[in-house]
Write a protein that holds these residues in place. Sequence first.
Motif, mmCIF file in Angstrom:
data_model
loop_
_atom_site.group_PDB
_atom_site.id
_atom_site.type_symbol
_atom_site.label_atom_id
_atom_site.label_comp_id
_atom_site.label_asym_id
_atom_site.label_seq_id
_atom_site.Cartn_x
_atom_site.Cartn_y
_atom_site.Cartn_z
ATOM 1 N N GLU A 85 51.812 -10.282 -38.712
ATOM 2 C CA GLU A 85 51.525 -11.318 -39.709
ATOM 3 C C GLU A 85 51.874 -12.667 -39.110
ATOM 4 O OE1 GLU A 85 52.326 -10.621 -44.102
ATOM 5 O OE2 GLU A 85 53.453 -12.467 -43.779
ATOM 6 N N GLY B 94 43.244 2.625 -46.319
ATOM 7 C CA GLY B 94 42.591 1.367 -46.660
ATOM 8 C C GLY B 94 42.867 0.272 -45.635
ATOM 9 N N ALA C 22 30.646 -6.920 -31.628
ATOM 10 C CA ALA C 22 32.018 -7.180 -31.179
ATOM 11 C C ALA C 22 33.031 -6.740 -32.237
ATOM 12 C CB ALA C 22 32.197 -8.649 -30.861
ATOM 13 N N GLY D 18 39.428 -13.349 -34.729
ATOM 14 C CA GLY D 18 40.269 -12.566 -35.640
ATOM 15 C C GLY D 18 40.553 -13.336 -36.915
ATOM 16 N N PHE D 19 41.257 -12.686 -37.830
ATOM 17 C CA PHE D 19 41.583 -13.280 -39.125
ATOM 18 C C PHE D 19 42.371 -14.582 -38.938
ATOM 19 C CE2 PHE D 19 44.274 -13.651 -42.889
ATOM 20 C CZ PHE D 19 43.298 -13.612 -43.861
ATOM 21 N N ASP E 60 35.920 5.451 -33.206
ATOM 22 C CA ASP E 60 35.231 5.036 -34.408
ATOM 23 C C ASP E 60 35.601 5.940 -35.588
ATOM 24 O OD1 ASP E 60 33.408 3.443 -35.691
ATOM 25 O OD2 ASP E 60 31.829 4.968 -35.525
ATOM 26 N N LEU F 31 40.646 4.048 -42.506
ATOM 27 C CA LEU F 31 40.139 3.211 -43.591
ATOM 28 C C LEU F 31 40.135 4.002 -44.899
ATOM 29 C CD1 LEU F 31 39.041 0.355 -43.489
ATOM 30 C CD2 LEU F 31 36.759 1.285 -43.287
ATOM 31 N N GLU F 32 39.670 5.237 -44.805
ATOM 32 C CA GLU F 32 39.592 6.084 -45.989
ATOM 33 C C GLU F 32 40.982 6.384 -46.546
ATOM 34 O OE1 GLU F 32 37.506 9.807 -45.323
ATOM 35 O OE2 GLU F 32 35.685 8.576 -45.181
ATOM 36 N N ASN G 22 41.977 -1.374 -41.844
ATOM 37 C CA ASN G 22 40.955 -1.399 -40.806
ATOM 38 C C ASN G 22 41.624 -1.852 -39.501
ATOM 39 O OD1 ASN G 22 38.623 -1.781 -39.291
ATOM 40 N ND2 ASN G 22 38.262 -3.819 -40.168
ATOM 41 N N LYS H 150 30.004 2.315 -43.869
ATOM 42 C CA LYS H 150 31.048 3.193 -44.389
ATOM 43 C C LYS H 150 31.346 2.854 -45.859
ATOM 44 C CE LYS H 150 34.394 6.099 -43.445
ATOM 45 N NZ LYS H 150 33.825 7.206 -44.110
ATOM 46 N N ASN I 214 41.420 -20.460 -35.360
ATOM 47 C CA ASN I 214 42.795 -20.309 -34.884
ATOM 48 C C ASN I 214 43.049 -21.198 -33.674
ATOM 49 O OD1 ASN I 214 43.264 -18.359 -36.806
ATOM 50 N ND2 ASN I 214 42.713 -16.677 -35.456
ATOM 51 N N HIS J 221 38.965 -0.622 -29.639
ATOM 52 C CA HIS J 221 37.893 -0.494 -30.624
ATOM 53 C C HIS J 221 38.234 -1.341 -31.838
ATOM 54 C CE1 HIS J 221 34.535 1.450 -32.646
ATOM 55 N NE2 HIS J 221 35.263 1.305 -33.725
ATOM 56 N N PRO J 222 37.372 -2.211 -32.304
ATOM 57 C CA PRO J 222 36.042 -2.533 -31.800
ATOM 58 C C PRO J 222 36.086 -3.247 -30.454
ATOM 59 C CG PRO J 222 36.634 -3.971 -33.629
ATOM 60 C CD PRO J 222 37.737 -2.985 -33.494
ATOM 61 N N ILE J 223 34.917 -3.333 -29.841
ATOM 62 C CA ILE J 223 34.880 -3.901 -28.482
ATOM 63 C C ILE J 223 34.970 -5.422 -28.577
ATOM 64 C CG2 ILE J 223 33.629 -3.821 -26.287
ATOM 65 C CD1 ILE J 223 32.051 -1.460 -27.560
ATOM 66 N N LEU J 224 36.184 -5.905 -28.741
ATOM 67 C CA LEU J 224 36.411 -7.350 -28.892
ATOM 68 C C LEU J 224 36.062 -8.078 -27.594
ATOM 69 C CD1 LEU J 224 39.867 -7.257 -30.722
ATOM 70 C CD2 LEU J 224 37.617 -7.555 -31.734
ATOM 71 N N ASN K 38 46.663 -12.345 -38.445
ATOM 72 C CA ASN K 38 47.114 -11.123 -39.116
ATOM 73 C C ASN K 38 46.290 -9.980 -38.549
ATOM 74 O OD1 ASN K 38 48.733 -12.532 -40.821
ATOM 75 N ND2 ASN K 38 47.612 -12.054 -42.683
ATOM 76 N N PHE L 77 42.364 -11.240 -31.808
ATOM 77 C CA PHE L 77 42.979 -10.209 -32.649
ATOM 78 C C PHE L 77 43.290 -10.791 -34.030
ATOM 79 C CE2 PHE L 77 44.129 -6.453 -30.003
ATOM 80 C CZ PHE L 77 43.546 -6.881 -28.819
ATOM 81 N N GLY L 78 43.427 -12.093 -34.098
ATOM 82 C CA GLY L 78 43.690 -12.740 -35.378
ATOM 83 C C GLY L 78 45.165 -12.980 -35.598
ATOM 84 N N ARG M 185 39.057 5.295 -36.779
ATOM 85 C CA ARG M 185 39.130 4.091 -37.599
ATOM 86 C C ARG M 185 38.617 4.369 -39.019
ATOM 87 N NH1 ARG M 185 36.167 -1.399 -37.180
ATOM 88 N NH2 ARG M 185 34.340 -0.061 -37.225
ATOM 89 N N ASN M 186 37.527 5.128 -39.110
ATOM 90 C CA ASN M 186 36.976 5.434 -40.431
ATOM 91 C C ASN M 186 37.959 6.243 -41.272
ATOM 92 O OD1 ASN M 186 34.693 4.061 -39.903
ATOM 93 N ND2 ASN M 186 33.488 5.848 -39.305
ATOM 94 N N ASP N 297 32.231 -4.508 -34.669
ATOM 95 C CA ASP N 297 31.740 -3.225 -35.181
ATOM 96 C C ASP N 297 31.505 -3.289 -36.692
ATOM 97 O OD1 ASP N 297 30.871 -0.638 -34.936
ATOM 98 O OD2 ASP N 297 32.834 0.237 -35.307
ATOM 99 N N LEU O 219 49.524 -19.665 -40.336
ATOM 100 C CA LEU O 219 48.965 -18.927 -41.457
ATOM 101 C C LEU O 219 49.980 -18.911 -42.591
ATOM 102 C CD1 LEU O 219 46.340 -17.375 -41.978
ATOM 103 C CD2 LEU O 219 47.562 -15.294 -41.442
ATOM 104 N N LYS P 167 43.789 -7.488 -52.128
ATOM 105 C CA LYS P 167 42.952 -6.518 -52.845
ATOM 106 C C LYS P 167 43.261 -6.573 -54.336
ATOM 107 C CE LYS P 167 41.467 -2.678 -50.117
ATOM 108 N NZ LYS P 167 41.689 -1.396 -49.579
#
Lengths: 514, 471
Positions: free
Chosen positions: A399, A435, B99, B56-57, A424, A431-432, A437, B108, B229, A483-486, A375, A372-373, A427-428, B101, B235, B22
């Motif tokens: 974070e 901003g 994975a 991940g990040f 999906d 994002l729109e 994801n 997009k 990670n 989603h996404p399929i991690l 962040n 997942f990261g 998510r789009n 996507d 981080l 950004k």
Amino acid sequence: MFDNNFKSNWKKILNYNNKINLVESPEEIREQVRIPLTPIHIEGYLLYYLFELLYPKFVNDQQNILDIILSDYDIENKVLGIYLYKTKKAGIHESIEELPKDLVIIKEKDITDMNQLFNMVQSHISDKKSVKISSIRIFTRRGIDLINTYCDNLEKYSIYEFLYRFLDLIQKLINENLIYLFPEPNVYRFLKDFFKILNNLKLSKLFRIIESFISSFATVLVFYSRKLNIITEINKRDSKLNESKISINLRTTKDLDLEVKQYLSNNSLLLVQKKLNSESVVNLSQDHLISFFLDLFDLEIPIKKENFKLILQKFIYGIRSFEIHWNLLPRPRIYNTLIRFLVRLLGININFKKLSHWAIPDMFFSLIDTYFGLNSNILLIIVNKNRIFTKTSLLLEIENSSLIKIIPIDNPEIIVKKKVDSLDSIRNSFLEKFGINPIIVKVDKNLIQMIISVLIFKIYKLKPLSLLKVLKMIKKEEYFQIHPILPPYQLIRKMGTISLLKLCLSILIDKHEF
Amino acid sequence: MNNNSSIAEATQVALIKSTTSKDAVLEGISKLGGISKFVKEGDLVFIKINLRNPGGFPTNTNFDVISSVISLCTDAGAKEIYVGSFPDQHVKIKALADALDLQTLFKKCRAKLLLLDDEAKYSQEIINLNNKEFKVPSAILRCDKIISINQVNVDPVFACTLNLLNSYSIVSNEAQQIKKDLRVGRDYLHLDQYKKDLISNILAVFMIKKPDLVINDLFYVLEGAGPFNYKDSNLKKTSFMVIGNDAVAVDSITLRLLNIDISKQDLLMEARDKKIGIVDLSEIKLIGEDIDKNKLDIKFCASKLEDVTVKNTDIKKGRLCSGCFNQAYHLLNLMKSKMTKDLKYIERQSLLIGEKPHEPEFLENILIFGDCAINSTKDRTFRKIVIEKGKNLIEKAKNKIKKEKKKKSKSKTKIISNKQILELPGCPPDILKCVSSIIKYYGKDEVPGLNLYYNLISTYVDFKKIEAKKK
Ligand code: SF4
């Protein structure tokens, strides 16, 4: 300034506490009082005991408290009232003395430095009343009005209504700085910071969501200690209306004429179960619970990963110490040695007494961090058979592996109108619009209900098959989807249910029996 | 005007601090004259990102930064915008993209993710560099403009992941590998020839197609352990972004910002000597924040393998080059992060690394890492163990019952080879092969954490292929 209902109950409590110091066996004085700010009536002695036990541990362990009521508008002197509680024992309020309101002068700017304010008030009171106060509680007039409105008809509320209104009250009082405590107790600081994470999300809303996952149950919690055993009956019945029926009853073993001498013994619990005719009885240690919550409230928010791991370790250790620190009746079948032996022959090792409390948090965070990261934004959508279940979806902002914000998403454009099976497109849109994801986690209400029921409220019925059933549900897209399929989700989908169970258990349970 | 000063005039680096990544990237590009300075209408643009594995990040480049740059390129009138990179060893771009996507995500944003490793779809041009053939995707070579966006994390060999390293993955991971090339009269290990060859290849590949716009994203930096990670990773939010038109200059500013002595950075020194880019501060026009007032305090990777403390693991080190150091560093961090439970079960293990490592203290669970360690320990005593020969336990028990006096017979011993040794070959060894060998050696039940990790990787890596290659 407080409403009459609140005041009369509070006076009753003070009188009771006063009387108790004069008699030899205080538990003999039988008088019902209401727990302040709740509609729950209990024996005066039980309330006395709860204050004696909890106040010094969670709020302040010194004597003499001063309540100050402040105006919201005045600038030169904001004081509207001063009340002194001389306490012989920390937390036991037994007398109240109204002091002249010009005894101390508090200006707007004074509130910015509570330390200085406290010292100033303390020296004034010491000079004029020869009493050394150990803490001050400041209520603003608006805070009092809020409490008074809340207390209106309080006794007529159902427990459900009371709980969510109470949560709202606390959140508002703390969030809007309508009360201050000094020295600031950890629990107060913890809540204050926690509410910041919640952003605009109301605690009551969260309560409603969580409550809806819990199906009907009737259980008795016996909080044991050497001094007094507290018996709490909790029943929840789902109703077709918006709110479920909850009842809470607090008593002591003495109230029930029960002699519970051996803590944790099945015979004692059987007595309680028979007397109260309950589905299950759970026996928990007051000391251990208090110690856990003290550790929890000690944490800084956002909770750092390493601290969170420690508290999780303690929690899991608590679960694993069944029949050592806690007990449950009926005894869960899963602890039956013969059943465990037979299941182990199939290569499945289920022994909750051997939960790897020392390794699970580490492994869990390693998995989350990797995939997942450190962040991430996780959008949690709760559905009921592929239809949005809660209007509010939650965006969890993480974070450096710490949860820093929970943002309620009430945007029907994005979630409700979109088909929930098309994550999906959600998510789009996200994002729109924002901003962001996000990683979307969709969970069905029935799956959560099943997990809570199997692993908590009906744990005494737990069988290896129920675990397989839960895993089977998790594997189905209609119940659980990421989603996404991690990779972790891919693995869940790819692996057979039994292999998945074995893999999970190899992580969760210690290999060695001894 | 000499050559250098004309470069200096053109070498601008923006050091930007902002509230979001950004904003930082937008501000940086605007301070450098706007995107139109770099991308013209009708250009084919390739955005080189970090795309290492489906982690991940901050394993890969921050999507926020990529999408901002894509939308700037679109505004500038770019004809096509491609995004891509070669991932880590054994990882296929398609599996990684699925994975995360990524394909729909980039679509997009009106960009296209290139599956560069799909040779049937994307032809490759063979370019000869340093006596080695490099296959470079024609799709990249055909592009008019290259933009390199690099996530900066700590790195065990180069202190941090520099932009020059990002450029290296325009060729496949296989091509990136360094083959041990012994030169007469030169001590491979002492001179760290591995690192020298690596640097030489990195710079050669960089020169194939130099990026026009270079972004080092330090808004968040992975410190402590990296660039992935790991358990010891943290981080750190610095809020900085370094942007410019010369990758070497951008890297040089990045290293200075991180308070690293540039003169000790072989990669940049070599780039300077080969006149690939500008390193000296005096020759760079720095825009934005003052670098001296903003030095960052970052915790770098352990510089010695012994400093990566792994429970119940004894590290015995000999002479080694950067190849084994890097791989052993990752293996140790992987053990520390994924084998919490396993290391308690294993109780003790020794890891022998490099040429002529010290003798292990125990005879069980000896992992010998790398060809140098394997070849230089062939005749070591730990490889053999002495056992008493033919002692029959039943006979022994009988004697005890009969209380027969011990006959003073000579005890017979036998020397057999120590079976509790696991060799992890390679120069340097491949980490995923190591993972699968370690699981086989200990058995799945003994290493549940590593087994889980193996299963997770299997969702995007074809282990059967790796096994087949090994055979
Ligand atoms: S085996 Fe390792 S130490 Fe030896 S040359 Fe190869 S990479 Fe370097």
